[in-house]
Motif scaffolding. Sequence first.
Motif, mmCIF file in Angstrom:
data_model
loop_
_atom_site.group_PDB
_atom_site.id
_atom_site.type_symbol
_atom_site.label_atom_id
_atom_site.label_comp_id
_atom_site.label_asym_id
_atom_site.label_seq_id
_atom_site.Cartn_x
_atom_site.Cartn_y
_atom_site.Cartn_z
ATOM 1 N N VAL A 253 0.847 -1.201 0.000
ATOM 2 C CA VAL A 253 0.000 0.000 0.000
ATOM 3 C C VAL A 253 0.881 1.249 0.000
ATOM 4 O O VAL A 253 0.589 2.244 -0.684
ATOM 5 C CB VAL A 253 -0.944 -0.009 1.211
ATOM 6 C CG1 VAL A 253 -1.756 1.279 1.279
ATOM 7 C CG2 VAL A 253 -1.881 -1.216 1.152
ATOM 8 N N GLY A 254 1.976 1.193 0.767
ATOM 9 C CA GLY A 254 2.921 2.292 0.734
ATOM 10 C C GLY A 254 3.583 2.433 -0.621
ATOM 11 O O GLY A 254 3.815 3.549 -1.113
ATOM 12 N N ALA A 255 3.864 1.311 -1.287
ATOM 13 C CA ALA A 255 4.531 1.347 -2.595
ATOM 14 C C ALA A 255 3.652 1.998 -3.653
ATOM 15 O O ALA A 255 4.143 2.773 -4.489
ATOM 16 C CB ALA A 255 4.917 -0.067 -3.019
ATOM 17 N N ILE A 256 2.359 1.705 -3.634
ATOM 18 C CA ILE A 256 1.483 2.246 -4.685
ATOM 19 C C ILE A 256 0.998 3.656 -4.369
ATOM 20 O O ILE A 256 0.531 4.362 -5.256
ATOM 21 C CB ILE A 256 0.274 1.317 -4.939
ATOM 22 C CG1 ILE A 256 -0.597 1.186 -3.685
ATOM 23 C CG2 ILE A 256 0.734 -0.038 -5.429
ATOM 24 C CD1 ILE A 256 -1.840 0.335 -3.884
ATOM 25 N N SER A 257 1.115 4.071 -3.096
ATOM 26 C CA SER A 257 0.647 5.401 -2.703
ATOM 27 C C SER A 257 1.780 6.388 -2.485
ATOM 28 O O SER A 257 1.547 7.601 -2.439
ATOM 29 C CB SER A 257 -0.182 5.307 -1.419
ATOM 30 O OG SER A 257 0.631 4.882 -0.329
ATOM 31 N N GLY A 258 3.001 5.869 -2.304
ATOM 32 C CA GLY A 258 4.124 6.742 -2.023
ATOM 33 C C GLY A 258 4.196 7.202 -0.582
ATOM 34 O O GLY A 258 4.944 8.132 -0.262
ATOM 35 N N VAL A 259 3.433 6.559 0.310
ATOM 36 C CA VAL A 259 3.412 6.931 1.728
ATOM 37 C C VAL A 259 4.385 6.026 2.470
ATOM 38 O O VAL A 259 4.204 4.804 2.523
ATOM 39 C CB VAL A 259 1.998 6.801 2.324
ATOM 40 C CG1 VAL A 259 2.007 7.194 3.790
ATOM 41 C CG2 VAL A 259 1.023 7.681 1.544
ATOM 42 N N THR A 260 5.404 6.612 3.073
ATOM 43 C CA THR A 260 6.468 5.825 3.695
ATOM 44 C C THR A 260 6.068 5.264 5.045
ATOM 45 O O THR A 260 6.305 4.086 5.341
ATOM 46 C CB THR A 260 7.724 6.698 3.857
ATOM 47 O OG1 THR A 260 8.089 7.234 2.597
ATOM 48 C CG2 THR A 260 8.872 5.876 4.428
ATOM 49 N N GLN A 264 0.394 6.254 8.350
ATOM 50 C CA GLN A 264 -0.172 7.289 7.481
ATOM 51 C C GLN A 264 -0.824 6.711 6.222
ATOM 52 O O GLN A 264 -1.210 7.465 5.327
ATOM 53 C CB GLN A 264 0.931 8.270 7.078
ATOM 54 C CG GLN A 264 1.691 8.880 8.234
ATOM 55 C CD GLN A 264 0.779 9.587 9.220
ATOM 56 O OE1 GLN A 264 -0.130 10.322 8.803
ATOM 57 N NE2 GLN A 264 0.990 9.380 10.515
ATOM 58 N N ARG A 265 -0.954 5.396 6.146
ATOM 59 C CA ARG A 265 -1.451 4.761 4.918
ATOM 60 C C ARG A 265 -2.949 4.455 4.939
ATOM 61 O O ARG A 265 -3.434 3.667 4.122
ATOM 62 C CB ARG A 265 -0.679 3.461 4.661
ATOM 63 C CG ARG A 265 0.800 3.661 4.390
ATOM 64 C CD ARG A 265 1.544 2.338 4.361
ATOM 65 N NE ARG A 265 2.991 2.522 4.189
ATOM 66 C CZ ARG A 265 3.895 1.596 4.448
ATOM 67 N NH1 ARG A 265 3.516 0.390 4.894
ATOM 68 N NH2 ARG A 265 5.179 1.851 4.284
ATOM 69 N N ASP A 266 -3.709 5.060 5.843
ATOM 70 C CA ASP A 266 -5.120 4.690 5.970
ATOM 71 C C ASP A 266 -5.955 5.118 4.769
ATOM 72 O O ASP A 266 -6.845 4.386 4.328
ATOM 73 C CB ASP A 266 -5.709 5.269 7.260
ATOM 74 C CG ASP A 266 -5.169 4.578 8.503
ATOM 75 O OD1 ASP A 266 -4.810 3.391 8.407
ATOM 76 O OD2 ASP A 266 -5.104 5.223 9.564
ATOM 77 N N PHE A 267 -5.700 6.316 4.232
ATOM 78 C CA PHE A 267 -6.455 6.744 3.049
ATOM 79 C C PHE A 267 -6.163 5.814 1.876
ATOM 80 O O PHE A 267 -7.062 5.435 1.119
ATOM 81 C CB PHE A 267 -6.107 8.189 2.676
ATOM 82 C CG PHE A 267 -6.593 9.208 3.663
ATOM 83 C CD1 PHE A 267 -7.849 9.114 4.229
ATOM 84 C CD2 PHE A 267 -5.784 10.269 4.029
ATOM 85 C CE1 PHE A 267 -8.302 10.049 5.139
ATOM 86 C CE2 PHE A 267 -6.221 11.222 4.942
ATOM 87 C CZ PHE A 267 -7.479 11.116 5.492
ATOM 88 N N ALA A 268 -4.878 5.468 1.708
ATOM 89 C CA ALA A 268 -4.509 4.552 0.619
ATOM 90 C C ALA A 268 -5.130 3.178 0.840
ATOM 91 O O ALA A 268 -5.586 2.530 -0.114
ATOM 92 C CB ALA A 268 -2.989 4.447 0.533
#
Length: 474
Positions: A253-260, A264-268
């Motif tokens: 999810v971090g990889a496809i959203s760019g969120v490290t 912080q990945r809840d929206f993604a």
Amino acid sequence: MLREDYSVWRCGRHELSLARPRVMGILNVTPDSFSDGGKNLDPQKAVTRALQMLDEGADIIDVGGESTRPGFTPVSPDEEAGRIVPVIRGILEAAPTAIISVDTRHAPVAKVCARLGVSIINDVNGFSDPAMVQVAAETGLGCIVMHWNKLGAGSSRRSVTLDSVRPARSVPTSTRRFTLPEEAPIMREIMGFLGDQARILMRAGVKRECICVDPGPGFDKTADEDVVIQRATRKLTSMGYPVCCAPSRKRFVGAISGVTEAPQRDFATAGVVLSAVEGGARVLRVHDVAGTAQAVNSYWAVAKNDARQGFISLGSNVGDRIGHLTQAVRLINEIPLTCVVQVSHAYETEPAYGIATPVVNAVAEIRTELHPTVLVEALMDVEAKLKRVRDPRMAGHGPRTIDCDLCWVEDEEHAGAKLTLPHPHLGERDYVLVPMEDLMHDPARFLIHAGVPVYAPGDRVGHVTAEIGELDWQ
């Protein structure tokens, strides 16, 4: 009414309708989980968080006492049980009808939790331990079979060499490259494992309708592989089992959203979950229950024609009681995606639950496309518009201009301080059951068929003493 999905997931004493998506809230009682380790290690904090998630819209609470993040340190069954048993006890003491899943790969832990009252075993090892299969067969709990076998077929990105269609003495070939690995070998391995394990469970005596499958995103899989798996959700649902989508805050999810940062990945995560819902997934395992519930409930309301039958009990014992009931019905009929179908006559009833004066009661039958937790907020707004005052010293049983109790909604079961469905006291209330006789032939039989125990007339509370008449609400 016509529905896309009539399936039911049987989980111990619960039958969870999957006619709409269900949110499973993650409760990690661990010091080292990858995104929230240590936050809920204290049992009381964990119980408080579980109850909060129920009010935020969680249908299931998934309690785990061992982190399975990459490089995790295994814990013994005794240590795992020591972490989660007090939490499970605390949740069920506060919300006895809550549906709890235990996230464990240890059969002794699953067995202890089954005795405590959990409803689901979520096994990251996919019930590959015969002892865990035996626990599942003996308890009749719901089972989440997860894939964690390392993908063995290899999944490097594909390339295909294309020959030129023009005859020529010397024509160079061209190569077409693909951004993702080939789907077929990945899904063949995952679906083969999940199908094999499901059949092992059924041969041991587990009913098919107790089984849910989870492709295990993030468990020894690359980001590319995880995306391939998510895109193939429709193929997973074709196996005939409920599908659990569990991408919450994972590395892909971090990889496809760019969120490290994982928290912080809840929206993604919500974006991935909505895609899975469209593909047929119906169990959504997430950390951010409030955000996911908002996203899924909003999506479902605008994308699906899915009206449900419901019953609302109305009561007033202050001022113009008939007028308050009438105005409440009119306001309920104005709630978006909701309509009043019919309303019972108004009845004078004996006071109950510490109320000091007689009450006028009625019941409204509705159709609604709102999630019950959204609808109950709208009903509280109706009470506010009619100037209901809640005295905290009287635990909700003081004088009221209007009381709007959401008693029952078709295919809905929920536990929480804000809302419990069916209403925990529905079967003992004469002032609800008698008005319902105006709306249907045999409400007692209807509710018993829906799993609600109904008291004999002499054993009920708030007995009806007189019929007052119709409410002119239209």
